[in-house]
Design a protein around this motif. Structure first.
Motif, PDB file in Angstrom:
ATOM      1  N   GLN A   1      13.550 -10.144   3.775  1.00 53.95           N
ATOM      2  CA  GLN A   1      12.235 -10.454   3.224  1.00 53.95           C
ATOM      3  C   GLN A   1      11.370  -9.219   2.960  1.00 53.95           C
ATOM      4  N   ASP A   2      11.944  -8.012   3.073  1.00 51.89           N
ATOM      5  CA  ASP A   2      11.229  -6.764   2.801  1.00 51.89           C
ATOM      6  C   ASP A   2      10.197  -6.486   3.891  1.00 51.89           C
ATOM      7  N   SER A   3       9.537  -5.374   3.813  1.00 51.38           N
ATOM      8  CA  SER A   3       8.488  -4.999   4.769  1.00 51.38           C
ATOM      9  C   SER A   3       7.125  -5.215   4.121  1.00 51.38           C
ATOM     10  N   ASP A   4       6.274  -6.017   4.760  1.00 47.85           N
ATOM     11  CA  ASP A   4       4.948  -6.320   4.206  1.00 47.85           C
ATOM     12  C   ASP A   4       3.991  -5.139   4.401  1.00 47.85           C
ATOM     13  N   ALA A   5       2.797  -5.253   3.860  1.00 49.60           N
ATOM     14  CA  ALA A   5       1.824  -4.152   3.865  1.00 49.60           C
ATOM     15  C   ALA A   5       1.505  -3.607   5.258  1.00 49.60           C
ATOM     16  N   PRO A   6       1.336  -4.448   6.305  1.00 50.20           N
ATOM     17  CA  PRO A   6       1.033  -3.882   7.624  1.00 50.20           C
ATOM     18  C   PRO A   6       2.234  -3.247   8.338  1.00 50.20           C
ATOM     19  N   HIS A   7       3.428  -3.428   7.798  1.00 45.54           N
ATOM     20  CA  HIS A   7       4.647  -2.905   8.421  1.00 45.54           C
ATOM     21  C   HIS A   7       4.628  -1.381   8.390  1.00 45.54           C
ATOM     22  N   TRP A   8       5.097  -0.755   9.452  1.00 45.96           N
ATOM     23  CA  TRP A   8       5.120   0.706   9.518  1.00 45.96           C
ATOM     24  C   TRP A   8       5.928   1.317   8.370  1.00 45.96           C
ATOM     25  N   GLN A   9       6.983   0.641   7.884  1.00 47.44           N
ATOM     26  CA  GLN A   9       7.740   1.200   6.760  1.00 47.44           C
ATOM     27  C   GLN A   9       6.873   1.283   5.502  1.00 47.44           C
ATOM     28  N   SER A  10       6.091   0.254   5.244  1.00 42.35           N
ATOM     29  CA  SER A  10       5.194   0.281   4.079  1.00 42.35           C
ATOM     30  C   SER A  10       4.141   1.359   4.250  1.00 42.35           C
ATOM     31  N   ARG A  11       3.665   1.530   5.458  1.00 38.72           N
ATOM     32  CA  ARG A  11       2.666   2.569   5.721  1.00 38.72           C
ATOM     33  C   ARG A  11       3.274   3.952   5.576  1.00 38.72           C
TER      34      ARG A  11
ATOM     35  N   GLY B   1       5.243  -5.485  11.278  1.00 36.92           N
ATOM     36  CA  GLY B   1       3.803  -5.537  11.035  1.00 36.92           C
ATOM     37  C   GLY B   1       3.056  -6.310  12.100  1.00 36.92           C
ATOM     38  N   GLU B   2       3.681  -7.345  12.641  1.00 38.63           N
ATOM     39  CA  GLU B   2       3.047  -8.166  13.683  1.00 38.63           C
ATOM     40  C   GLU B   2       2.959  -7.444  15.029  1.00 38.63           C
ATOM     41  N   SER B   3       3.682  -6.350  15.174  1.00 35.43           N
ATOM     42  CA  SER B   3       3.669  -5.601  16.429  1.00 35.43           C
ATOM     43  C   SER B   3       2.439  -4.702  16.560  1.00 35.43           C
ATOM     44  N   GLY B   4       1.661  -4.559  15.469  1.00 35.60           N
ATOM     45  CA  GLY B   4       0.442  -3.760  15.517  1.00 35.60           C
ATOM     46  C   GLY B   4       0.688  -2.271  15.693  1.00 35.60           C
TER      47      GLY B   4
END
Length: 185
Positions: free
Chosen positions: A14-24, A160-163
């Protein structure tokens, strides 16, 4: 002087969403996301071919930074590719246990997990409370792949849910891993 290393980000299902560290990391550090054509129904052969294309397209060496299904992809790719010499190192984060019945049904075609030793230095980071992979299974994957293991504590799926935000601790571990490969050159 050695060529600049391209950081290839390998998101999971499902890819990495915006809050995910990979997207960051992509936004902050300019790392390159390997975009798969199908995130919801990943086909192993397609994902392997896409990773091979990206490794070959990189102008110099690469570092693979994988999350979840991306870790399983790295193991499968490394077992079959003739391009593994371009990989300086792999950071493997929160592998999903695709041999578990519930996950095998959600994401078919990825089991069994390739357990061959990786031909490049690697580090596997996993939480002890990941809902998608038991801690003992993560440790066993690290051992099978020849990866150093880092216990991230109680941090869930390290997504992303891990903050984690920009996850500077993860970036420091990647940088340290790449420094060790410099000493081997």
């Amino acid at each position: 002087m050695s060529a600049t290393t391209t950081i290839l980000l390998l998101p999971g299902w499902q890819d990495s969403d915006a809050p995910h560290w990979q997207s960051r990391w992509e936004a902050v550090h300019g790392d390159h996301r390997v975009v798969q054509h199908e995130w919801m129904h990943p086909r192993r052969g397609d994902w392997l071919a896409r990773l091979e294309e990206e490794v070959l397209a990189a102008p110099g060496p690469v570092a693979l930074v994988a999350h979840s299904l991306g870790c399983i992809l790295v193991a499968a790719w490394a077992a079959h590719s003739r391009s593994t010499a371009k990989v300086r190192a792999a950071l493997l984060v929160a592998p999903g246990d695709l041999e578990r019945d519930d996950l095998r049904q959600m994401i078919p075609g990825w089991a069994p997990i390739v357990r061959q030793r990786l031909p490049f230095p690697s580090l596997l980071i996993a939480a002890n409370d990941d809902p998608y992979c038991d801690a003992a299974r993560s440790r066993q994957m690290a051992a099978d792949w020849g990866a150093r293991f880092v216990d991230a504590g109680a941090a869930g799926h390290l997504n992303g849910e891990s903050g984690l935000g920009d996850w500077p601790q993860g970036r420091a571990l990647l940088n340290d891993l790449l420094k060790t490969t410099d000493k081997e050159d």
